[in-house]
Design an enzyme around this catalytic site. Structure first.
Site, PDB file in Angstrom:
ATOM      1  N   ASP A 433      27.166 -10.730   5.759  1.00  0.00           N
ATOM      2  CA  ASP A 433      26.764 -11.864   6.597  1.00  0.00           C
ATOM      3  C   ASP A 433      28.019 -12.592   7.099  1.00  0.00           C
ATOM      4  O   ASP A 433      29.139 -12.269   6.686  1.00  0.00           O
ATOM      5  CB  ASP A 433      25.891 -12.788   5.732  1.00  0.00           C
ATOM      6  N   GLU A 436      30.890 -12.822  12.066  1.00  0.00           N
ATOM      7  CA  GLU A 436      31.235 -12.964  13.509  1.00  0.00           C
ATOM      8  C   GLU A 436      32.736 -13.007  13.728  1.00  0.00           C
ATOM      9  O   GLU A 436      33.164 -12.533  14.785  1.00  0.00           O
ATOM     10  CB  GLU A 436      30.566 -14.221  14.079  1.00  0.00           C
ATOM     11  N   ASP A 516      19.677 -16.442  12.160  1.00  0.00           N
ATOM     12  CA  ASP A 516      18.958 -17.636  11.709  1.00  0.00           C
ATOM     13  C   ASP A 516      17.970 -18.131  12.751  1.00  0.00           C
ATOM     14  O   ASP A 516      18.182 -19.149  13.414  1.00  0.00           O
ATOM     15  CB  ASP A 516      19.964 -18.735  11.352  1.00  0.00           C
TER      16      ASP A 516
HETATM   17  C1  GLC Z   1      23.543 -17.456   6.932  1.00  0.00           C
HETATM   18  C2  GLC Z   1      22.600 -16.263   7.056  1.00  0.00           C
HETATM   19  C3  GLC Z   1      21.372 -16.519   6.223  1.00  0.00           C
HETATM   20  C4  GLC Z   1      21.791 -16.761   4.784  1.00  0.00           C
HETATM   21  C5  GLC Z   1      22.756 -17.924   4.697  1.00  0.00           C
HETATM   22  C6  GLC Z   1      23.317 -18.122   3.295  1.00  0.00           C
HETATM   23  O1  GLC Z   1      22.981 -18.578   7.510  1.00  0.00           O
HETATM   24  O2  GLC Z   1      22.288 -15.989   8.383  1.00  0.00           O
HETATM   25  O3  GLC Z   1      20.503 -15.418   6.313  1.00  0.00           O
HETATM   26  O4  GLC Z   1      20.663 -17.017   4.004  1.00  0.00           O
HETATM   27  O5  GLC Z   1      23.843 -17.715   5.571  1.00  0.00           O
HETATM   28  O6  GLC Z   1      23.999 -17.013   2.857  1.00  0.00           O
END
Ligand code: GLC
Length: 839
Positions: A433, A436, A516
């Protein structure tokens, strides 16, 4: 300056540059001869070594143009100012980048025509304007004016604008999971990977940059364009000027491919040939997955799995978010909250569940030697640097962090190796995650554009590169490191990697989701165009946060509807944010839970179909979830009529059409328009008369229709893909033209399928006199399927008695609620079942 203002300034500079460049066009190079300034150096040695017949090289106005054809239906155009750019790519697989076919040329005055068997290019040798046409001379993509303009900075990284004509009936798809309508026409998009928490239906840019579009006109003729450029890029599909398609980038090469159709499917397959297909997913990743940012303890997480099992909700995966980590530090486990992660993994395995763990790419900057990943990465010198040579430090969840330089093999190896303790525990699924990469507390939401990356990649000259060049490809390289690391640690286990950010070609390493989103009907609706456009852009394992990640909690109806739709999405995960009330399947009481369970169960019955689609995808690149026009290009004839009413619909494979209402919130009846006749209601088995159905919305019913001529393989219900089904393979037969289906099977987890341990069996049906013949074709491949035989199911048979024979032997038939069932023994060598009305 913010990145936005840099971009604006850059756009202004480009406009100026285009004005400046136009009058500079030089007279024609005689006969398309090599221009004096085209100096193929070491960087372009591979291309320079091409046989002269396979390459056109022209120069005019200080610009060099090179045209090659990796294969007959793909043209590659490179422009340099003055020299051709480096011939290298993160996206295009080496086999495609080095392939080339001969070009046939002819010249009339300043008009040079270059042909392959499928495409032609007509180049104006004075201006280097280029038109791409199909083999019969029908234009696909034509330059407007000279078609190109370069910015003026030295070093070739000053950016450019390509300007193409925009015919009135051309429509655009792809570019990944951009928000907004299915059709990109009239819109403008920036490709710049962005942490877009709580994005809206018009937000841009989002998480991924996939500079590929599929264009299709109202005759259903399609072509594709892929700009292989990782810099901040803009695609304007007639928004600024309704008659122009403008593609610009803040830097990097003009290096683009035009892929011939004419069918949309051929374009998708051509793009997959260029950038690779997703590897065949482990079977368990097609099961239902539960996730939440906020499973704060082992006991809580175990409770969720226990409840899934005790409520008999089929499921395969539990995700742990950053809560399981020690102070959000990647490659640690927070002991107080997760005292025994190995024991937890073991218990989950006993419950036939897999664990997927989040492993964000930011590495906490802990300099006192107490955190091994920082210490070892620092000693190996693999973290990104500031221009002054110091490590770049930016804030993310754990506070100050550094970032592996994933364009270096040493950094990827280092990263991949960090997973050893988790892989040794039996964890084979990882979630990358924030890649970017997301940086907190800065306006740009990411690292400075002058952060220094080092490229050490075959095809590229070893060199330093700025973050401006590497930003959009960083997330993809992160997932590459994870995927390849897994392959090293557990060579015969298919890895699963889920990513938020990526670039073209990233499908070779990871599945993806749409980030998100929010708990709203609008987002549920948006997910259809996001997911089908991702599918057209190479990413086949795609899903969204079912129920919505951000925003207020979903209403019971919204969550139920979202689970219904998610059951027909390729990647099916209920995930929600840390501040929301529980969003698991059982919240909202038994009535809602029963509906939700029924949809999840149906997905498990459909697994043989889904897995066969996954296998097809790994060979061809055709996505699992498809816009209706991919199967029925004729609907493109009426784009202003929301594609003949199919805009809010999607297909799962070639056979199933899912038709959500255009307005979810409305209780009013609505008309579902189907792309042809002869469809059958998936749930009731009733054949649809004509091409339309009036649907009165009912919470427990998501309209799904089966295409005439389909044979759907289904299996008995299981609670986990790790259970072996017991009983027959069900073949639901829906007679119609070109009636066929097939099933693919292997062990679902290892690479044994690449060593011959797989099986495939095809089925067909046809009318033979007064009988319906169902042909089971001979099985191929060594893998032994689980089934004991076949149950042939003819929906919509009615109540009349039936006779069924196999090789002259009568078989018992059973009619239940208008559906005919015949049990047939296993037929590895094939056989023909004949069914007719009893006299
Ligand atoms: C980011 C991700 C989300 C995750 C969060 C905490 O916002 O997109 O899916 O739960 O980080 O890790």
């Amino acid at each position: 300056m913010t990145t936005l203002s840099i971009h604006r300034a850059f756009r202004r500079a480009l406009c100026l540059a285009s004005l400046l460049l136009a009058p500079l066009a030089l007279p024609a190079q005689a006969g398309g001869a090599q221009p004096a300034h085209a100096r193929p150096d070491a960087r372009t040695a591979a291309q320079a070594a091409l046989p002269a017949a396979d390459r056109v090289l022209l120069g005019a106005g200080g610009v060099t143009l090179e045209l090659t054809a990796p294969r007959a239906d793909v043209l590659r155009v490179r422009l340099g100012h003055p020299d051709l750019p480096e011939d290298a790519s993160w996206a295009v697989v080496p086999q495609a980048r080095t392939a080339h076919v001969p070009l046939v040329r002819s010249q009339q005055g300043t008009r040079l025509t270059v042909r392959t068997a499928a495409l032609q290019a007509v180049i104006d040798t004075r201006t280097l304007a280029i038109d791409i046409l199909d083999a019969s001379g029908v234009p696909l993509l034509q330059d407007a004016g000279a078609g190109h303009a370069f910015g003026s900075a030295a070093g070739g990284n000053a950016g450019f604008v390509l300007t193409k004509q925009l015919p009135e009936d051309e429509h655009f798809f792809g570019l990944g999971d951009k928000a907004g309508p299915l059709d990109r026409r009239g819109q403008s998009y920036v490709l710049w990977n962005t942490d877009a928490f709580g994005y809206g239906t018009a937000s841009d840019p989002l998480y991924k940059s996939i500079p590929f579009f599929l264009a299709a006109n109202e005759q259903g003729r399609a072509f594709g364009l892929f700009l292989d450029n990782t810099w901040r890029t803009n695609f304007d599909f007639g928004r600024r000027d309704a008659s122009r398609l403008e593609i610009s980038a803040a830097g990097g090469p003009v290096d683009y491919y035009v892929i011939a159709g004419p069918e949309p499917k051929a374009v998708v397959e051509g793009y997959a040939w260029l950038t690779g297909t997703p590897p065949l997913a482990p079977l368990w990743t097609l099961g239902f997955q539960q996730s939440h940012w906020g499973y704060k303890s082992q006991a809580q997480a175990q409770g969720v799995v226990d409840r899934l099992r005790s409520d008999r909700i089929p499921a395969d995966v539990l995700f742990l978010d950053i809560d399981y980590l020690d102070r959000y530090r990647v490659f640690t486990v927070g002991k107080p909250q997760f005292p025994d992660l190995p024991g937890f993994v073991k218990r989950l395995a006993e419950q036939k569940m897999h664990l997927v763990l989040i492993t964000d790419l930011h590495v906490p900057h802990v300099t006192d030697g107490s955190y091994a990943p920082y210490t070892s990465g620092h000693e190996a010198g693999i973290f990104l640097r500031n221009p002054d040579g110091s490590e770049y430090v930016g804030k993310v969840w754990p506070g100050d962090c550094v970032f592996p330089d994933f364009s270096r093999p040493a950094a990827r190896d280092w990263w991949g190796g960090q997973y050893r303790f988790l892989t040794d525990m039996g964890v084979h699924g990882f979630w990358n995650d924030m890649n970017e990469p997301a940086i907190f507390e800065v306006k740009s939401k990411t690292m400075p554009l002058d952060t220094v990356h080092r490229i050490e990649e075959p095809g590229f000259r070893p060199r330093n590169a700025s973050h401006a060049e590497m930003h959009n490809v960083f997330g993809m390289l992160n997932t590459r490191a994870t995927y390849e690391g897994q392959l090293k640690l557990a060579p015969d286990v298919r890895p699963f990697v889920l990513t938020r950010a990526s670039y073209a070609g990233g499908q070779r390493y990871a599945a993806t989701w749409t980030g998100d989103n929010s708990s709203s009907w609008e987002h549920l609706r948006l997910s259809v165009s996001q997911l089908v456009n991702l599918g057209l852009s190479g990413f086949a394992y795609v899903g969204d946060d079912v129920g919505g990640f951000a925003g207020s909690d979903p209403s019971a109806d919204l969550l139920t509807r979202w689970i219904e739709v998610g059951a027909f999405n390729p990647f099916f995960r209920d995930h929600y944010g840390d501040t929301k009330p529980p969003q698991e399947v059982w919240v909202d009481g038994p009535t809602h839970e029963a509906v939700r369970r029924r949809y999840i169960e149906e997905r498990y019955r459909l697994l043989p179909y889904l897995y066969s689609l996954a296998e097809e995808n790994s060979r061809t690149g055709l996505p699992l979830m498809r816009p209706v026009f991919l199967e029925f290009p004729a609907v493109l004839a009426k784009p202003n009529d929301s594609f003949s009413g199919t805009e809010s619909q999607f297909m799962l494979g070639a056979s199933l059409l899912v038709a959500p209402p255009p307005v979810w919130e409305s209780p009013e009846a609505y008309t579902i328009r189907l792309p042809g006749e002869g469809w059958t209601d998936y749930w009731t088995g009733q054949r649809v008369e004509g091409r339309q159905v009036v649907e009165k919305p009912e919470l427990e019913r998501l309209p799904v229709f089966v295409r005439p001529g389909s044979i759907l393989p289904k299996q008995p219900l299981l609670q986990s893909t790790q259970q072996l089904p017991v009983g027959p393979l069900v073949l639901e037969v829906y007679p119609g033209a070109d009636c066929h289906g097939s099933v693919y099977l292997d062990d679902g987890t290892s690479f044994a399928y690449q060593r011959g341990e797989s099986m495939r069996q095809a089925f067909s049906c046809s009318q033979q006199g007064d009988a319906l013949a169902v042909d089971v074709h001979e099985r191929t491949g060594a893998y032994q399927p689980w089934w004991s035989g076949f149950e042939i199911v003819l929906r919509g048979w009615g109540n009349g008695a039936a006779e069924a024979t196999l090789a002259g032997e009568s078989l018992a038939t059973r009619i239940e609620a208008g559906t005919l069932h015949v049990s047939v023994p296993d037929l590895p060598k094939g056989g023909q079942l004949l069914v007719r009305a009893a006299p």
